[in-house]
Design a protein around this motif. Structure first.
Motif, PDB file in Angstrom:
ATOM      1  N   ILE A   1       0.902  -1.267  -0.023  1.00  0.00           N
ATOM      2  CA  ILE A   1      -0.051   0.059  -0.104  1.00  0.00           C
ATOM      3  C   ILE A   1       0.794   1.271   0.109  1.00  0.00           C
ATOM      4  N   GLY A   2       2.066   1.183   0.682  1.00  0.00           N
ATOM      5  CA  GLY A   2       2.885   2.432   0.852  1.00  0.00           C
ATOM      6  C   GLY A   2       3.785   2.383   1.969  1.00  0.00           C
ATOM      7  N   ALA A   3       3.544   3.761   2.686  1.00  0.00           N
ATOM      8  CA  ALA A   3       4.926   3.545   3.543  1.00  0.00           C
ATOM      9  C   ALA A   3       4.300   2.864   4.984  1.00  0.00           C
ATOM     10  N   SER A   4       5.393   2.654   5.928  1.00  0.00           N
ATOM     11  CA  SER A   4       4.977   2.254   7.184  1.00  0.00           C
ATOM     12  C   SER A   4       4.276   3.129   7.991  1.00  0.00           C
ATOM     13  N   GLY A   5       3.500   2.724   9.219  1.00  0.00           N
ATOM     14  CA  GLY A   5       2.924   3.594   9.950  1.00  0.00           C
ATOM     15  C   GLY A   5       1.473   3.778   9.638  1.00  0.00           C
ATOM     16  N   LEU A   6       1.047   3.086   8.731  1.00  0.00           N
ATOM     17  CA  LEU A   6      -0.411   3.265   8.381  1.00  0.00           C
ATOM     18  C   LEU A   6      -0.856   1.666   8.396  1.00  0.00           C
ATOM     19  N   VAL A   7      -2.231   1.869   8.671  1.00  0.00           N
ATOM     20  CA  VAL A   7      -2.911   0.221   8.824  1.00  0.00           C
ATOM     21  C   VAL A   7      -4.155   0.655   8.184  1.00  0.00           C
ATOM     22  N   VAL A   8      -4.818  -0.512   7.044  1.00  0.00           N
ATOM     23  CA  VAL A   8      -5.897  -0.415   6.373  1.00  0.00           C
ATOM     24  C   VAL A   8      -6.342  -1.448   6.893  1.00  0.00           C
ATOM     25  N   MET A   9      -7.964  -1.312   7.653  1.00  0.00           N
ATOM     26  CA  MET A   9      -8.788  -2.208   7.970  1.00  0.00           C
ATOM     27  C   MET A   9     -10.250  -2.140   7.349  1.00  0.00           C
ATOM     28  N   ILE A  10     -10.829  -3.295   6.849  1.00  0.00           N
ATOM     29  CA  ILE A  10     -12.151  -3.153   6.235  1.00  0.00           C
ATOM     30  C   ILE A  10     -12.859  -4.154   7.332  1.00  0.00           C
ATOM     31  N   VAL A  11     -13.831  -3.555   7.822  1.00  0.00           N
ATOM     32  CA  VAL A  11     -14.488  -4.413   8.705  1.00  0.00           C
ATOM     33  C   VAL A  11     -16.064  -4.350   8.440  1.00  0.00           C
ATOM     34  N   ARG A  12     -16.534  -5.549   8.738  1.00  0.00           N
ATOM     35  CA  ARG A  12     -18.025  -5.627   8.748  1.00  0.00           C
ATOM     36  C   ARG A  12     -18.831  -4.793   9.784  1.00  0.00           C
ATOM     37  N   GLU A  13     -19.775  -4.195   9.396  1.00  0.00           N
ATOM     38  CA  GLU A  13     -20.146  -3.109  10.647  1.00  0.00           C
ATOM     39  C   GLU A  13     -20.889  -3.781  11.674  1.00  0.00           C
ATOM     40  N   ASP A  14     -21.712  -4.970  11.509  1.00  0.00           N
ATOM     41  CA  ASP A  14     -22.261  -5.602  12.515  1.00  0.00           C
ATOM     42  C   ASP A  14     -21.180  -5.885  13.587  1.00  0.00           C
ATOM     43  N   LEU A  15     -19.955  -6.235  13.282  1.00  0.00           N
ATOM     44  CA  LEU A  15     -18.895  -6.737  14.305  1.00  0.00           C
ATOM     45  C   LEU A  15     -18.402  -5.412  15.217  1.00  0.00           C
ATOM     46  N   LEU A  16     -18.624  -4.349  14.398  1.00  0.00           N
ATOM     47  CA  LEU A  16     -18.183  -3.216  15.548  1.00  0.00           C
ATOM     48  C   LEU A  16     -18.973  -2.924  16.695  1.00  0.00           C
ATOM     49  N   GLU A  17     -20.396  -3.801  16.751  1.00  0.00           N
ATOM     50  CA  GLU A  17     -21.144  -3.684  17.829  1.00  0.00           C
ATOM     51  C   GLU A  17     -20.441  -4.369  19.016  1.00  0.00           C
ATOM     52  N   ARG A  18     -19.562  -5.433  18.681  1.00  0.00           N
ATOM     53  CA  ARG A  18     -18.943  -6.172  19.727  1.00  0.00           C
ATOM     54  C   ARG A  18     -17.800  -5.173  20.522  1.00  0.00           C
ATOM     55  N   CYS A  19     -17.332  -4.002  20.082  1.00  0.00           N
ATOM     56  CA  CYS A  19     -16.489  -3.313  20.616  1.00  0.00           C
ATOM     57  C   CYS A  19     -16.711  -2.941  22.074  1.00  0.00           C
ATOM     58  N   PRO A  20     -16.003  -3.284  23.089  1.00  0.00           N
ATOM     59  CA  PRO A  20     -16.469  -3.037  24.443  1.00  0.00           C
ATOM     60  C   PRO A  20     -16.282  -1.713  24.663  1.00  0.00           C
ATOM     61  N   LYS A  21     -17.412  -1.057  25.695  1.00  0.00           N
ATOM     62  CA  LYS A  21     -17.189   0.117  26.024  1.00  0.00           C
ATOM     63  C   LYS A  21     -16.040   0.644  27.106  1.00  0.00           C
ATOM     64  N   ASP A  22     -15.729  -0.446  27.849  1.00  0.00           N
ATOM     65  CA  ASP A  22     -14.859  -0.292  29.005  1.00  0.00           C
ATOM     66  C   ASP A  22     -13.364  -0.333  28.611  1.00  0.00           C
ATOM     67  N   ILE A  23     -12.836  -0.320  27.317  1.00  0.00           N
ATOM     68  CA  ILE A  23     -11.380  -0.272  27.026  1.00  0.00           C
ATOM     69  C   ILE A  23     -11.158   1.179  26.656  1.00  0.00           C
ATOM     70  N   PRO A  24     -10.014   1.613  26.550  1.00  0.00           N
ATOM     71  CA  PRO A  24      -9.668   3.104  26.212  1.00  0.00           C
ATOM     72  C   PRO A  24     -10.104   3.250  24.714  1.00  0.00           C
ATOM     73  N   LYS A  25     -10.896   4.601  24.437  1.00  0.00           N
ATOM     74  CA  LYS A  25     -11.269   4.865  23.218  1.00  0.00           C
ATOM     75  C   LYS A  25     -10.305   4.650  22.347  1.00  0.00           C
ATOM     76  N   ILE A  26      -8.997   5.124  22.308  1.00  0.00           N
ATOM     77  CA  ILE A  26      -8.039   4.867  21.212  1.00  0.00           C
ATOM     78  C   ILE A  26      -7.875   3.440  20.794  1.00  0.00           C
ATOM     79  N   PHE A  27      -8.225   2.392  21.585  1.00  0.00           N
ATOM     80  CA  PHE A  27      -8.154   1.102  21.022  1.00  0.00           C
ATOM     81  C   PHE A  27      -9.393   0.546  20.434  1.00  0.00           C
ATOM     82  N   ASN A  28     -10.437   1.555  20.585  1.00  0.00           N
ATOM     83  CA  ASN A  28     -11.719   0.678  20.238  1.00  0.00           C
ATOM     84  C   ASN A  28     -12.252   1.268  18.791  1.00  0.00           C
ATOM     85  N   TYR A  29     -12.237   0.155  17.810  1.00  0.00           N
ATOM     86  CA  TYR A  29     -12.429   0.482  16.587  1.00  0.00           C
ATOM     87  C   TYR A  29     -13.886   1.037  16.109  1.00  0.00           C
ATOM     88  N   ALA A  30     -15.061   0.543  17.180  1.00  0.00           N
ATOM     89  CA  ALA A  30     -16.108   1.442  17.012  1.00  0.00           C
ATOM     90  C   ALA A  30     -16.053   2.950  16.891  1.00  0.00           C
TER      91      ALA A  30
END
Ligand SMILES: *Cc1c(COP(=O)(O)O)cnc(C)c1O
Length: 360
Positions: free
Chosen positions: A198-227
């Protein structure tokens, strides 16, 4: 100019026209009157770039509407940990199919966060084949099945998407994303570090099915939360703007080259040329079962280890760089990502033929 044909496994070669374009607009990008790396990610110019790059990636991969595209940081390795953190409960199991070094590492990083089950492991065969699908021990209740479609170090690549009977399939596509067409709808999550295809290091591309984002827990730091990242258009904090920009140029280049069908055909021709030569050389050997050979990373060994240093020195002199194999496998490795032209592989085969003739 003395740019070599660059066979590096990663960070890897970029398309030369992309580098030239980045060079030409480094000081003033578009109408911004500044470099793309000097402007706010929240300004209209950068937002337009972000939106255009997502549209282009959606076009290239034919990404269905019910998938989100995220532009993240941390390398694929951070996401080895962040994926179980978001998509598996601590008491739940997650299945890992291991066909090389990176799958092994992904499973290890997940261990503190979920019940890792190794559903299949190619380690017994030194990662020279993909364990038959019928032998996989999948858990129908697993949070997801994680696998590595292309193992960058061992040169082992799935030629088909495995059927995991209804469990979300998670793919670390760091070294084969955009190398050929792929049916995104078969996956729960695709993610890839940018520095191979894709290009230069330091970037990550993620393609995620929307319904899976409902699993992201509320009790983890926001910066780690994909939703949270999805809800904030990948701008929860300052993204890697320059990396994102380079990715956008690579996407435009891929579209101009004819898209993934054309790129896939070219990649296949490159791989066929090199494997074809290796198999017929009577000198070099690739240990991977034919049905599992990677189009992107081609490891090969010489008949004697003491020839390795001489080979590498000669290759350098012939303008062929970064052919040294990974220490886990030894020998050589030629990485043939999208940016490697067919002429580069021809030059490599010519060199290998001469070398075999002189040292055989
Ligand atoms: C290179 C690579 C990684 C590691 O990427 P980082 O960005 O260094 O974390 C992970 N998985 C695969 C398949 C790779 O090729």
């Amino acid at each position: 100019m003395s740019r070599a044909y660059n066979f590096s496994a990663g960070p890897a070669a970029m398309p030369e026209s992309v580098l030239r374009r980045a060079q030409s607009e480094l000081l003033e990008w578009g109408t911004a009157r500044a470099s793309v790396m000097e402007i706010s990610h929240r300004g209209k110019d950068f937002i337009a770039l972000a939106q255009k790059s997502e549209r282009d990636l959606r076009t290239l991969l034919n990404i269905p509407q019910n998938y989100k595209v995220l532009f993240l940081q941390g390398g694929a390795t951070q996401h080895f940990a962040q994926i179980p953190m978001n998509f598996a409960r601590r008491e739940q199991s997650a299945d890992y199919v291991i066909t090389g070094h990176w799958g092994e590492k992904a499973a290890k990083e997940a261990k503190p966060l979920t019940q890792v089950r190794i559903a299949a492991n190619g380690a017994d065969g030194n990662f020279t084949a993909i364990p038959a699908r019928a032998s996989w021990q999948l858990d129908a209740k697993a949070a997801y099945v994680h696998y590595t479609p292309n193992e960058t170090i061992h040169g082992v690549e799935f030629q088909d998407i495995p059927d995991v009977v209804g469990v979300p399939l998670v793919a670390d596509m760091s070294s084969d994303i955009l190398s050929r067409p792929v049916d995104v709808s078969k996956f729960g999550i695709i993610y890839a570090g940018a520095q191979k295809n894709i290009g230069a290091s330091g970037l990550v591309v993620m393609i995620v099915r929307e319904d899976l984002l409902e699993r992201c827990p509320k009790d983890i730091p926001k910066i780690f939360n994909y939703a949270e990242h999805a809800a904030n258009e990948s701008m929860l904090n300052t993204p890697n703007t320059f990396g994102w920009y380079l990715a956008s140029l690579v996407f435009e280049w891929l579209i101009a080259e004819g898209g993934l069908a054309a790129i896939g055909a070219r990649n296949r021709a490159k791989a066929d040329l090199l494997y074809g030569y290796i198999d017929n050389s009577g000198f070099y050997k690739n240990p991977v079962e034919k049905s599992a050979r990677s189009w992107m990373n081609v490891p090969f060994v010489l008949p004697r280890e003491d020839l390795d240093a001489i080979f590498l020195k000669g290759a350098e002199a012939a303008g062929l760089m970064a052919l040294k194999g990974h220490r886990a496998v030894g020998g050589m490795r030629a990485s043939l990502y999208n940016a490697m032209p067919l002429e580069g592989v021809r030059a490599l085969v010519d060199f290998m033929r001469d070398f075999a003739r002189t040292n055989g």
